[in-house]
Design a protein around this motif. Structure first.
Motif, short mmCIF file in Angstrom:
data_model
loop_
_atom_site.label_atom_id
_atom_site.label_comp_id
_atom_site.label_asym_id
_atom_site.label_seq_id
_atom_site.Cartn_x
_atom_site.Cartn_y
_atom_site.Cartn_z
N MET A 33 4.43 -7.37 -8.97
CA MET A 33 3.23 -7.82 -8.13
C MET A 33 2.25 -8.21 -9.04
O MET A 33 1.83 -7.74 -9.83
CB MET A 33 2.76 -6.71 -7.05
CG MET A 33 3.66 -6.33 -6.03
SD MET A 33 3.17 -4.74 -5.25
CE MET A 33 1.63 -5.62 -4.84
N ASP A 55 -1.20 -6.25 -8.56
CA ASP A 55 -1.00 -4.82 -8.87
C ASP A 55 -2.11 -4.20 -9.84
O ASP A 55 -2.38 -4.91 -10.74
CB ASP A 55 0.41 -4.37 -9.51
CG ASP A 55 0.60 -2.98 -9.45
OD1 ASP A 55 -0.26 -2.37 -9.54
OD2 ASP A 55 1.79 -2.57 -9.40
N ARG A 107 -1.14 5.86 -9.86
CA ARG A 107 -0.04 5.27 -8.94
C ARG A 107 0.69 6.49 -8.18
O ARG A 107 0.72 7.51 -8.85
CB ARG A 107 1.03 4.36 -9.73
CG ARG A 107 1.97 4.12 -8.83
CD ARG A 107 3.27 2.95 -9.58
NE ARG A 107 2.49 1.70 -9.92
CZ ARG A 107 2.99 0.90 -10.49
NH1 ARG A 107 4.25 0.85 -10.27
NH2 ARG A 107 2.52 -0.35 -10.83
N GLU A 150 3.82 7.19 -6.29
CA GLU A 150 5.40 6.85 -5.69
C GLU A 150 5.62 7.12 -4.15
O GLU A 150 5.30 8.43 -3.91
CB GLU A 150 6.43 7.31 -6.53
CG GLU A 150 6.32 6.83 -8.03
CD GLU A 150 6.52 5.53 -8.32
OE1 GLU A 150 7.23 4.94 -7.44
OE2 GLU A 150 6.13 4.91 -9.36
N ARG A 191 9.31 2.99 0.20
CA ARG A 191 8.14 2.16 0.28
C ARG A 191 7.70 1.68 -1.27
O ARG A 191 8.18 2.51 -2.39
CB ARG A 191 6.82 2.54 0.86
CG ARG A 191 7.18 2.78 2.20
CD ARG A 191 5.95 3.47 3.00
NE ARG A 191 5.06 1.89 2.95
CZ ARG A 191 4.51 1.48 4.12
NH1 ARG A 191 4.67 2.18 5.21
NH2 ARG A 191 3.68 0.36 4.00
N GLU A 192 7.01 0.48 -1.36
CA GLU A 192 6.21 0.04 -2.48
C GLU A 192 5.44 1.21 -2.90
O GLU A 192 4.76 1.79 -2.26
CB GLU A 192 5.84 -1.04 -2.70
CG GLU A 192 4.79 -1.50 -1.72
CD GLU A 192 4.20 -2.84 -1.50
OE1 GLU A 192 3.82 -3.26 -2.82
OE2 GLU A 192 4.02 -3.18 -0.55
#
Length: 582
Positions: free
Chosen positions: A1, A4, A46, A48, A52-53
């Motif tokens: 992305m 991102d 981040r 996880e 899903r992303e």
């Protein structure tokens, strides 16, 4: 992305803490032994998710702590320091979330790696990537530029700036002028910058009278700081200074001592005072509106507008020529004391006590306003403050005026400028109004003509392109609607009692505490785009802030309006040859 937040983050600095609750809006991170985090650092992590992303969560460090793990009692610190008790020093940082991408609000996972946000990741974390027009405000704690969204300053999506802080320490006026310099010189206004104007009221000393002089103390590191912000270090290129006439000076010489060129005197003729109904601004204290004699004020103002006729620089009333403000006041009082004429001037329903209260107040204004309202100077001589016909930056010097005269000048000038913008009917060109001591002109309690004008600017100025940059020691004492309508709120060094007021609720607890310690040049800026106020330092002014710093003046300051005007209109009323100064 491509968007991102974790694209190209900086070093790993720790992991999300598992011994404190992590929420989508705040969480704690344990800091690695070989790293550190300080207040205002920008970090990113981040989360996880199944099917899903991943969700990227970025935020700003709003608190940092360190403690001994393994210690039970306060005295254990000595045994640990001696090496007789095993323990480990652990630092942890509180992070307040500024951006979640995509917007799925889940908490970060304990143990997840936390990175220092740098470069594009930092810009995205602070929403700078979403700002189509960015105004550089200064440097963050990490030495990287911090930006203001121009949409919330120029009226596109919001307007007005409120700056609070202790006088002499918070550098409120310095930040206001730097913000103006950045707006005019950064290119954010595009072609509109040429016609944009600024009106600055100078209320303390003569520090703002040298904005067009380069600062002689400017050094290479300061020039580099400006360059890092995308700005050239220099003075304001187009400035005009106005000052009141000296007391007792029949020629109207500007009352300034440190600057001898490029200064013009401002005043109002008796005819303008009567025709424009300026009498209410003589009674500009908030307390005045609570008194019954305000009815007399408006009645007398209407009478003057109806019957006063221009006469050789002065006015003619009831067959009498009046050549000074003192003459006008004496005439009004005489008419109000006469039983036969009192009703015509004050109305029939007003009692004698109310009339006398008005007369006492009016008589008291003669000393303060005599040099501002004139009948002995040429009507053709340029004397009006009009930003549309002035330089890009207009400085109105008030510091030598008593309080009542200051209120009169501010009120009448803002009234005329706002009415001019209303008649134009367009937001462009923009007009930035910089006014210090806002709590004096628009106090929380009471009402006055000046307060009404400032409220009008705060509530309707955005649509007319009038932007208020107000500064005050105490935002808690300023009219709430003015503060509420300010999209940008700036705080410098605060008084402890003031910092506890609800007006500063937008500051996190740690920033409220830091505001008590902030050094000059450090500001906390809150803007709608970013949920956490940003701490920044703005560079040393590239323009002179006092006469001792002033470098060579620009050539255009060697000639002022009066020096370039018709010499026959400079001194005297122009009514006879005797008035010509040669």
């Amino acid at each position: 992305m491509t968007d991102d937040l974790l694209d190209g983050p900086g070093e790993a600095v720790g992991r999300v803490l598992g011994t404190a609750d992590a929420t989508p809006l705040t969480f704690w991170t344990a800091v690695s032994p070989d790293s550190y985090l300080q207040l205002d650092d920008v970090v990113v992590t981040r989360r996880e998710l199944p099917d899903r992303e991943p969700v990227t969560i970025a935020g700003v460090v709003t608190q940092v702590r360190a403690r001994h793990e393994g210690a039970q009692f306060d005295s254990d610190v000595f045994a640990i320091a001696d090496g007789t008790l095993p323990a480990q020093v652990q630092e942890a940082a509180e992070v307040t979330t500024t951006r979640v991408d995509p917007e799925l609000y889940v908490p970060p996972t304990p143990g997840a790696a936390v990175y220092r946000a740098e470069g594009d990741a930092r810009a995205r974390a602070l929403h700078f990537d979403r700002m189509e027009r960015r105004i550089p405000m200064g440097m963050g704690r990490d030495g990287v530029p911090v930006y203001l969204n121009a949409d919330f300053l120029d009226g596109s999506r919001g307007a007005h700036v409120s700056i609070s802080g202790i006088s002499g320490v918070a550098t409120k006026t310095s930040f206001a002028t730097f913000l103006l310099y950045s707006v005019f010189r950064s290119g954010v206004l595009g072609g509109d910058a040429v016609n944009a104007k600024a009106l600055i009221f100078n209320v303390k000393g003569e520090d703002l009278l040298f904005l067009d002089h380069p600062n002689a103390r400017l050094d290479d590191p300061t020039r580099a700081a400006y360059a890092k912000l995308g700005l050239d270090a220099g003075a304001f290129p187009d400035v005009r200074v106005y000052a009141p006439p000296r007391v007792g000076d029949s020629s109207g010489t500007p009352d300034v001592s440190s600057r001898l060129t490029g200064v013009d005197s401002f005043y109002w003729t008796l005819s303008e005072f009567c025709a424009d109904r300026l009498l209410p601004y003589v009674f500009a204290d908030a307390d005045d509106e609570r008194q019954q004699y305000t009815m007399v004020v408006h009645s007398v103002a209407a009478h003057l507008a109806r019957y006063a006729q221009p006469a050789d620089g002065g006015v003619s009333l009831d067959g009498t020529r009046l050549g000074s403000y003192a003459d006008l006041v004496d005439h009004i009082v005489e008419q109000l004391n006469d039983d036969e004429t009192r009703g015509d001037w004050a109305g029939s329903a007003v009692g004698l006590g109310t009339v006398n209260a008005f007369a006492r107040r009016l008589i008291g204004s003669k000393k303060d306003l005599g040099r501002l309202i004139r009948g002995d100077l040429a009507t053709r001589r340029p004397h009006s403050i009009n930003t549309a016909e002035s330089a890009q930056v207009t400085v109105v010097d008030l510091h030598n005026l008593p309080d009542r005269a200051q209120r009169f000048v501010v009120g009448v000038t803002l009234k005329s400028e706002f009415e001019r913008k209303e008649k134009a009917g367009t937001a462009k060109p923009l007009l930035f109004v910089v006014l210090d001591e806002l709590n004096k002109y628009a106090p929380r309690e009471g009402s006055s003509p000046i307060k009404e004008v400032l409220l009008d600017i705060a509530e309707r100025g955005r649509s007319l392109g009038v932007i208020l940059v107000g500064a005050q020691q105490t935002a808690s004492e300023v009219e709430r609607r003015i503060v509420t309508n300010s999209a940008i709120r700036v705080v410098g060094r605060l008084d402890p009692a003031e910092a506890s007021r609800p007006e500063y609720g937008f500051l996190p607890p740690a920033q409220r505490q830091r505001a008590l310690l902030a050094k000059p040049g450090t500001m906390f800026v809150n803007q709608p785009d970013i949920p956490v106020p940003l701490c920044l330092e703005f560079p040393f002014p590239a323009w002179a802030t006092r006469v001792s710093e002033a470098g060579r003046p620009p050539s255009q300051t060697l000639r002022s309006i009066t020096q370039s005007a018709d010499p026959f209109a400079v001194v005297g009323s122009g009514s006879s040859d005797d008035d010509i100064p040669f």
